[in-house]
Design a protein around this motif. Sequence first.
Motif, PDB file in Angstrom:
ATOM      1  N   UNK A  65     -20.943 -25.266   7.621  1.00  0.00           N
ATOM      2  CA  UNK A  65     -19.860 -24.481   7.035  1.00  0.00           C
ATOM      3  C   UNK A  65     -19.257 -25.085   5.784  1.00  0.00           C
ATOM      4  N   UNK A  66     -18.920 -26.367   5.852  1.00  0.00           N
ATOM      5  CA  UNK A  66     -18.256 -27.024   4.729  1.00  0.00           C
ATOM      6  C   UNK A  66     -19.183 -27.131   3.523  1.00  0.00           C
ATOM      7  N   UNK A  67     -20.434 -27.538   3.748  1.00  0.00           N
ATOM      8  CA  UNK A  67     -21.374 -27.683   2.635  1.00  0.00           C
ATOM      9  C   UNK A  67     -21.735 -26.325   2.043  1.00  0.00           C
ATOM     10  N   UNK A  68     -21.871 -25.319   2.909  1.00  0.00           N
ATOM     11  CA  UNK A  68     -22.193 -23.986   2.420  1.00  0.00           C
ATOM     12  C   UNK A  68     -21.068 -23.459   1.528  1.00  0.00           C
ATOM     13  N   UNK A  69     -19.829 -23.712   1.923  1.00  0.00           N
ATOM     14  CA  UNK A  69     -18.687 -23.317   1.097  1.00  0.00           C
ATOM     15  C   UNK A  69     -18.710 -24.066  -0.233  1.00  0.00           C
ATOM     16  N   UNK A  70     -19.090 -25.350  -0.183  1.00  0.00           N
ATOM     17  CA  UNK A  70     -19.162 -26.138  -1.403  1.00  0.00           C
ATOM     18  C   UNK A  70     -20.183 -25.587  -2.380  1.00  0.00           C
ATOM     19  N   UNK A  71     -21.330 -25.140  -1.871  1.00  0.00           N
ATOM     20  CA  UNK A  71     -22.363 -24.565  -2.734  1.00  0.00           C
ATOM     21  C   UNK A  71     -21.875 -23.252  -3.335  1.00  0.00           C
ATOM     22  N   UNK A  72     -21.157 -22.453  -2.541  1.00  0.00           N
ATOM     23  CA  UNK A  72     -20.623 -21.188  -3.054  1.00  0.00           C
ATOM     24  C   UNK A  72     -19.611 -21.441  -4.163  1.00  0.00           C
ATOM     25  N   UNK A  73     -18.756 -22.421  -3.975  1.00  0.00           N
ATOM     26  CA  UNK A  73     -17.766 -22.747  -5.002  1.00  0.00           C
ATOM     27  C   UNK A  73     -18.451 -23.310  -6.242  1.00  0.00           C
ATOM     28  N   UNK A  74     -19.494 -24.111  -6.029  1.00  0.00           N
ATOM     29  CA  UNK A  74     -20.256 -24.658  -7.148  1.00  0.00           C
ATOM     30  C   UNK A  74     -20.847 -23.524  -7.987  1.00  0.00           C
ATOM     31  N   UNK A  75     -21.404 -22.536  -7.313  1.00  0.00           N
ATOM     32  CA  UNK A  75     -22.003 -21.394  -8.002  1.00  0.00           C
ATOM     33  C   UNK A  75     -20.946 -20.575  -8.729  1.00  0.00           C
ATOM     34  N   UNK A  76     -19.783 -20.419  -8.105  1.00  0.00           N
ATOM     35  CA  UNK A  76     -18.708 -19.648  -8.712  1.00  0.00           C
ATOM     36  C   UNK A  76     -18.192 -20.325  -9.975  1.00  0.00           C
TER      37      UNK A  76
END
Length: 321
Positions: free
Chosen positions: A141-152
């Motif tokens: 969950x935490x890493x997946x959110x980090x990747x989404x924020x990175x992409x954003x």
Amino acid sequence: AKVLFFIRLFVRVTQFGVKYKSLISSIVDVINPRVIISFIDTSLIMGQLSSIFPQKLIISVQNGARLHMGGFHNEKQFLAPHYFTFGEYEKDLLKKYNVKYQSHKAVGSVRFGLFLEKNTRIKDNRSSVCFISQFNSSINGFKEDGVKRLKSVYSNLIAWNNENERRSIRVAMRNNKNDNDYINEVNFFRLSRGSDIELVDNVDYSSYRVGCEALVVVTVDSTLGFELFGSGKKVLFCGTTIGNEFSQKENVDYLFRKMPDIILLDNLTQQDFDNKMNALINMKDEEYLRQTEAARKYYMKYQKSPPHKIISDFIYDKVLI
């Protein structure tokens, strides 16, 4: 030597049980070094060795930005060894988790210090922006959110660049061609269109060079971002955009609590990104250094003597004199 090792291993297993510290302490028994030094600075083993071998000089050197103290707070009676860290933030972190330590000294980043020592002439490319990749394909969950924020954030950077500046964007990659995740990372950053994008493989201090040469650096919460920030580089941190639903939110807020607002992205909207980037680019270097001076000293100490020289002198004073 093998016989001696297995004898010492048997003794240590008898003493501590079948544990990692039994293996490491038996190796130390056989080698019998005067100094033990490690860059695995949040590992329990260094504190354990410090207790097992009080006559030896045990040193931990920080190698990455810390949201928490790793294994330090997992044992009630834990003694950290002599600890050389990036700045005073880590000392506050030790106090937060009630970690006892032999000594603490803020010296900055050893790796960045070695880079600067070998690269005395770094060109300042005022037309480039460095984006630090923290791409991680591991799923939780935490890493997946980090990747989404990175992409954003990356998408916001591309849109800002296309609309306003048309600067060269250089991505400091996390991987190189020999890494398993390299292709996934390359594909991740190929989402952009209409921008001058350069993907720079992570080899031989390449990330440091790309960051030092840039006008502005954009990162979520990378170690490289803190290192460049400490050196005086303009950096926009996006770490505080983490959602309130994650348990790490408290640790992230604590990490950035002494950062000035001018270098922190408040949210993931295009407007906030544009405002923060434009303000950093238009701000005079002298004013930026003035407004960030206290934070830079707190998070990443810099002095004339490089970190590896300070640590070498410490060892010399403790062991060789």
